[in-house]
Scaffold this motif. Structure first.
Motif, PDB file in Angstrom:
ATOM      1  N   ALA A  40       0.842  -1.200   0.000  1.00 45.99           N
ATOM      2  CA  ALA A  40       0.000   0.000   0.000  1.00 45.99           C
ATOM      3  C   ALA A  40       0.876   1.249   0.000  1.00 45.99           C
ATOM      4  O   ALA A  40       2.065   1.195   0.339  1.00 45.99           O
ATOM      5  CB  ALA A  40      -0.896   0.010   1.234  1.00 45.99           C
ATOM      6  N   MET A  42       0.843   3.611   2.041  1.00 44.86           N
ATOM      7  CA  MET A  42       1.236   4.056   3.376  1.00 44.86           C
ATOM      8  C   MET A  42       2.499   3.374   3.904  1.00 44.86           C
ATOM      9  O   MET A  42       3.090   3.826   4.876  1.00 44.86           O
ATOM     10  CB  MET A  42       0.098   3.853   4.388  1.00 44.86           C
ATOM     11  CG  MET A  42      -0.434   2.446   4.577  1.00 44.86           C
ATOM     12  SD  MET A  42       0.613   1.346   5.558  1.00 44.86           S
ATOM     13  CE  MET A  42       0.487   2.093   7.158  1.00 44.86           C
ATOM     14  N   ARG A  68       0.238  -7.404  -4.220  1.00 42.20           N
ATOM     15  CA  ARG A  68      -0.555  -8.183  -3.262  1.00 42.20           C
ATOM     16  C   ARG A  68      -0.568  -9.663  -3.648  1.00 42.20           C
ATOM     17  O   ARG A  68      -1.216 -10.072  -4.600  1.00 42.20           O
ATOM     18  CB  ARG A  68      -1.964  -7.616  -3.168  1.00 42.20           C
ATOM     19  CG  ARG A  68      -1.929  -6.217  -2.551  1.00 42.20           C
ATOM     20  CD  ARG A  68      -3.232  -5.760  -1.976  1.00 42.20           C
ATOM     21  NE  ARG A  68      -3.025  -4.455  -1.346  1.00 42.20           N
ATOM     22  CZ  ARG A  68      -3.996  -3.612  -1.047  1.00 42.20           C
ATOM     23  NH1 ARG A  68      -5.259  -3.938  -1.283  1.00 42.20           N
ATOM     24  NH2 ARG A  68      -3.736  -2.446  -0.475  1.00 42.20           N
ATOM     25  N   MET A  86      -1.040   2.516  -6.826  1.00 39.32           N
ATOM     26  CA  MET A  86      -2.010   3.065  -5.883  1.00 39.32           C
ATOM     27  C   MET A  86      -1.841   4.577  -5.763  1.00 39.32           C
ATOM     28  O   MET A  86      -0.768   5.079  -5.406  1.00 39.32           O
ATOM     29  CB  MET A  86      -1.838   2.420  -4.508  1.00 39.32           C
ATOM     30  CG  MET A  86      -2.933   2.841  -3.545  1.00 39.32           C
ATOM     31  SD  MET A  86      -2.697   2.173  -1.905  1.00 39.32           S
ATOM     32  CE  MET A  86      -3.425   0.576  -2.085  1.00 39.32           C
ATOM     33  N   TRP A 154      -9.134  -1.207   8.048  1.00 36.96           N
ATOM     34  CA  TRP A 154      -7.966  -1.473   7.193  1.00 36.96           C
ATOM     35  C   TRP A 154      -6.677  -1.566   8.007  1.00 36.96           C
ATOM     36  O   TRP A 154      -6.449  -0.769   8.907  1.00 36.96           O
ATOM     37  CB  TRP A 154      -7.800  -0.372   6.138  1.00 36.96           C
ATOM     38  CG  TRP A 154      -6.848  -0.829   5.071  1.00 36.96           C
ATOM     39  CD1 TRP A 154      -7.158  -1.528   3.949  1.00 36.96           C
ATOM     40  CD2 TRP A 154      -5.422  -0.669   5.061  1.00 36.96           C
ATOM     41  NE1 TRP A 154      -6.026  -1.810   3.229  1.00 36.96           N
ATOM     42  CE2 TRP A 154      -4.938  -1.303   3.888  1.00 36.96           C
ATOM     43  CE3 TRP A 154      -4.501  -0.070   5.929  1.00 36.96           C
ATOM     44  CZ2 TRP A 154      -3.588  -1.341   3.545  1.00 36.96           C
ATOM     45  CZ3 TRP A 154      -3.146  -0.120   5.595  1.00 36.96           C
ATOM     46  CH2 TRP A 154      -2.709  -0.747   4.417  1.00 36.96           C
ATOM     47  N   ASN A 200     -10.394   3.844  -1.124  1.00 36.41           N
ATOM     48  CA  ASN A 200     -10.528   3.516   0.291  1.00 36.41           C
ATOM     49  C   ASN A 200      -9.909   4.636   1.127  1.00 36.41           C
ATOM     50  O   ASN A 200      -8.740   4.987   0.925  1.00 36.41           O
ATOM     51  CB  ASN A 200      -9.810   2.183   0.567  1.00 36.41           C
ATOM     52  CG  ASN A 200     -10.027   1.703   1.983  1.00 36.41           C
ATOM     53  OD1 ASN A 200     -10.965   2.132   2.662  1.00 36.41           O
ATOM     54  ND2 ASN A 200      -9.159   0.806   2.440  1.00 36.41           N
ATOM     55  N   VAL A 202      -8.784   5.594   4.755  1.00 29.43           N
ATOM     56  CA  VAL A 202      -8.547   4.988   6.067  1.00 29.43           C
ATOM     57  C   VAL A 202      -8.378   6.087   7.109  1.00 29.43           C
ATOM     58  O   VAL A 202      -7.564   6.999   6.934  1.00 29.43           O
ATOM     59  CB  VAL A 202      -7.287   4.084   6.055  1.00 29.43           C
ATOM     60  CG1 VAL A 202      -7.136   3.347   7.385  1.00 29.43           C
ATOM     61  CG2 VAL A 202      -7.333   3.092   4.908  1.00 29.43           C
ATOM     62  N   ASP A 223      -5.014   7.971   5.485  1.00 32.06           N
ATOM     63  CA  ASP A 223      -4.268   7.185   4.502  1.00 32.06           C
ATOM     64  C   ASP A 223      -5.290   6.749   3.468  1.00 32.06           C
ATOM     65  O   ASP A 223      -6.284   6.120   3.822  1.00 32.06           O
ATOM     66  CB  ASP A 223      -3.667   5.963   5.208  1.00 32.06           C
ATOM     67  CG  ASP A 223      -3.488   4.775   4.285  1.00 32.06           C
ATOM     68  OD1 ASP A 223      -3.161   4.983   3.121  1.00 32.06           O
ATOM     69  OD2 ASP A 223      -3.671   3.627   4.760  1.00 32.06           O
ATOM     70  N   THR A 224      -5.106   7.117   2.223  1.00 33.80           N
ATOM     71  CA  THR A 224      -6.094   6.681   1.235  1.00 33.80           C
ATOM     72  C   THR A 224      -5.423   5.897   0.118  1.00 33.80           C
ATOM     73  O   THR A 224      -4.222   6.034  -0.116  1.00 33.80           O
ATOM     74  CB  THR A 224      -6.870   7.862   0.592  1.00 33.80           C
ATOM     75  OG1 THR A 224      -6.125   8.367  -0.517  1.00 33.80           O
ATOM     76  CG2 THR A 224      -7.180   8.961   1.585  1.00 33.80           C
ATOM     77  N   GLY A 225      -6.207   5.086  -0.543  1.00 33.10           N
ATOM     78  CA  GLY A 225      -5.674   4.296  -1.653  1.00 33.10           C
ATOM     79  C   GLY A 225      -6.712   4.107  -2.738  1.00 33.10           C
ATOM     80  O   GLY A 225      -7.825   3.659  -2.469  1.00 33.10           O
TER      81      GLY A 225
HETATM   82  N1  GLY Z   1      -3.943   1.889   2.663  1.00 28.78           N
HETATM   83  C1  GLY Z   1      -5.238   1.947   2.107  1.00 28.78           C
HETATM   84  C2  GLY Z   1      -5.573   0.809   1.200  1.00 28.78           C
HETATM   85  O1  GLY Z   1      -4.693   0.055   0.844  1.00 28.78           O
HETATM   86  O2  GLY Z   1      -6.692   0.611   0.840  1.00 28.78           O
END
Ligand code: GLY
Length: 641
Positions: A40, A42, A68, A86, A154, A200, A202, A223-225
């Motif tokens: 991610a 973050m 992933r 991301m 998350w 997403n 967070v 924290d967004t993704g």
């Molecule tokens: N760190 C946010 C996500 O992976 O959705």
């Protein structure tokens, strides 16, 4: 809108909101032993969230390459990928829910101009604040769903780290529910495929330790993704992430090589997508210094490459040994060409990426050549044949199958031919006593069979499972793991008793007289890496942090002997640095440099600058052996000086 424009618009938008642009970090997380690969945006900011380090600014934005592992098996459907980009915005103790929701809504409805009526949101069960914020943006309340931990909590990324409740934005591709549920029961958590999660957010408030205990972070963070491939799919109205400008050039290359057309047949399309996706991911992993291996990151890469090759084989693509022509390398070239501008490491690592893919494909082609016919033409038909014969028989009726040298006879005089299959592979059949067991046998490859294929032919168990699945059979993975553990036990016992035979075998195979010693004349030489040994096994390469033994064509490093310790020093190539801690000569004439890859990768075939700080004094010519100077006194006493 092209994906490159979406990427740029995102970064411009958040930079316009005071965010500092931070480049993507490596797929190998730096200094984070809890995490195999970067999953991610973050990840590189973990120390900022925990308060261990001060961020350069409290608002950050990035486009992070992520990997992933959990999604490997889903690759080929419309939305899952192993590697994706991301898009993220981060607040380190600066803004919180209010602004995060404002920014996200403004970007997708104001900047990208997605139709509001297509957007749904989700919030964590009791997060009334987030729910109200979405409602104030104009999202109808029936399109805001409350979901539990599985969907709306998350993190952490890795075994421990920052985490928190989250809120997602979903895109509605349009009803009705593909699973036939009534409208009020179909929503973002429905698996029918109508909804696609695009972003997403967070609300990062906790640190979760290894015991899963959560403690509040010094300050709440954001924290967004948002997956670039998914938002591109939505923006381009594409049926899947593969039908976007991100994948189409790669897919076109796969089709060209395989003489196939995309979009004609479901099974073919999945194979084309898997080859395209895995080639892309493999290129990124190799560019960041991951090399194929049997553990950790190296294993993830090896598994990807092998899956891609198997799916490629289905399309008629195979390694061309005569011309050393790897189809995966050819596909990876397109990835490098298209993304080398955004990720310069791809362009810089081009030669290396191609070489690693070529070597791995060649090696795997040899393995498959022997193992696949055995599995597909002998073992699987045998299982099916036994099932056919057992069908219609009473569950408890006797069903003895004595092995009779190459064939398996059934009392009713029906015979299954197993000629050519190793006894070891047929051995598990001897245990079949009843027709119920025979039916069971017909559905499952035993752990012992899978192990025999692996142990004797190097045939990987996941390939056995993949091929078996295609034929409607499963593999007893638990049984396989038990066999593997038993083998490890045997190896441990053997090495405790008689030393490390396996390692010695590898040295002997490399052969005597392999390395020319230059150390009497120089402390520095340019030489070629002829072999790499990792954990006692030959490897094509070793990556950052890996311990290895390196064999050079010629070396100035003196190997321990004659009372003198082995040299230390450095082997440097344009792609990596290997720190030599010791030099040994395990068999006469072979010199191995032992140590660790300090940075990058070191691979067979590389040209390295080999430097040792210590000069070796040439022994006097009267000495017939290659003695070290410190032996002078001893030699003299024996009359050799
Ligand atoms: N760190 C946010 C996500 O992976 O959705």
């Amino acid at each position: 809108m092209q994906s490159s424009e979406i990427r740029q618009r995102f970064l411009d938008f958040f930079q316009g909101q005071g965010h500092l642009l931070v480049p993507s970090s490596s797929l190998i997380p730096a200094g984070d032993p809890t995490l195999l690969l970067t999953t991610a945006g973050m990840v590189q900011f973990k120390p900022y969230f925990t308060g261990e380090m001060e961020p350069p600014r409290r608002r950050l934005t990035s486009v992070q390459k992520c990997f992933r592992v959990t999604d490997v098996e889903s690759v080929g459907d419309s939305s899952h990928l192993t590697l994706f980009e991301m898009l993220g915005n981060f607040s380190i103790g600066d803004y919180f829910k209010h602004e995060a929701i404002d920014f996200a809504w403004e970007f997708i409805t104001g900047n990208l101009k997605l139709p509001k009526e297509r957007l749904w949101t989700t919030v964590f069960l009791d997060d009334d604040e987030a729910l109200e914020l979405w409602a104030r943006k104009g999202v109808p309340r029936e399109r805001i769903r409350r979901l539990g931990e599985k969907d709306n909590f998350w993190g952490p990324a890795g075994d421990e780290g920052p985490c928190g409740p989250c809120s997602e934005i979903h895109y509605d591709n349009g009803g009705p529910c593909r699973l036939g549920k009534p409208d009020d029961q179909c929503g973002p958590d429905c698996s029918c495929g109508r909804f696609l999660e695009i972003w997403n957010l967070v609300f990062m408030q906790f640190y979760q330790d290894r015991a899963r205990k959560r403690t509040p972070l010094p300050r709440p963070n954001i924290d967004t993704g948002m997956g670039l491939e998914r938002i591109t799919r939505v923006m381009q109205g594409a049926a899947s992430v593969y039908d976007t400008d991100i994948f189409q050039p790669i897919i076109a290359r796969v089709c060209e090589l395989a003489h196939k057309r995309y979009g004609q047949d479901g099974g073919t399309d999945i194979a084309i997508r898997v080859v395209a996706e895995h080639a892309r991911s493999a290129a990124f992993l190799i560019a960041d210094g991951v090399v194929p291996g049997n553990a950790g990151r190296g294993y993830v890469l090896r598994r990807l490459i092998r899956r891609a090759i198997l799916f490629g084989n289905k399309l008629g693509l195979a390694y061309d040994a005569a011309n050393a022509d790897s189809f995966l390398a050819a596909v990876a070239e397109v990835v490098i060409q298209h993304l080398g501008g955004v990720y310069p490491e791809l362009a810089q690592g081009r030669t290396f990426i191609v070489r690693v893919l070529q070597q791995e494909e060649a090696q795997f082609a040899r393995t498959i050549e022997t193992g696949l016919p055995l599995l597909e033409e002998k073992l699987i038909p045998l299982h099916k044949e036994v099932g056919r014969l057992a069908m219609g028989k009473q569950a408890e009726s006797p069903f003895r199958i004595p092995s009779t040298g190459g064939s398996i006879r059934i009392p009713s005089s029906e015979t299954v031919s197993v000629a050519g299959i190793l006894d070891a592979l047929t051995a598990p059949l001897l245990e079949i006593q009843t027709s119920a067991e025979a039916v069971e046998f017909s559905k499952r490859i035993s752990g012992l069979e899978a192990f025999m294929l692996y142990d004797t032919y190097g045939f990987p168990v996941e390939v056995t499972a993949e091929v078996a699945r295609e034929h409607g059979l499963s593999v007893d993975m638990e049984g396989f793991n038990k066999e593997m553990e038993a083998q490890r036990e045997r190896a441990r016992a053997a090495s405790g008793f008689g030393g490390d035979f396996e390692r010695l075998r590898v040295y002997q195979e490399l052969g005597a007289g392999h390395t020319a010693f230059l150390g009497y004349d120089t402390t520095h030489a340019t030489s070629e890496v002829v072999a790499i040994i990792v954990n006692g096994e030959r490897a094509n390469a070793a990556g950052q942090g890996q311990e290895a033994e390196v064999v050079l064509r010629e070396t100035p490093f003196y190997a321990e002997g004659g009372g003198q310790a082995g040299d230390g020093g450095r082997l440097e190539s344009p792609r990596g640095l290997f720190q030599v801690e010791d030099t040994q000569s395990p068999v006469a004439g072979l010199i191995v440099h032992r140590g660790k890859v300090a940075s990058g990768v070191i691979a067979a075939g590389d040209q390295v600058a080999a430097t040792t700080p210590r000069a070796t004094t040439r022994p006097p010519t009267c000495c017939t052996r290659r003695c070290a100077p410190s032996w002078a006194a001893t030699c003299a006493s024996r009359g050799r000086w």
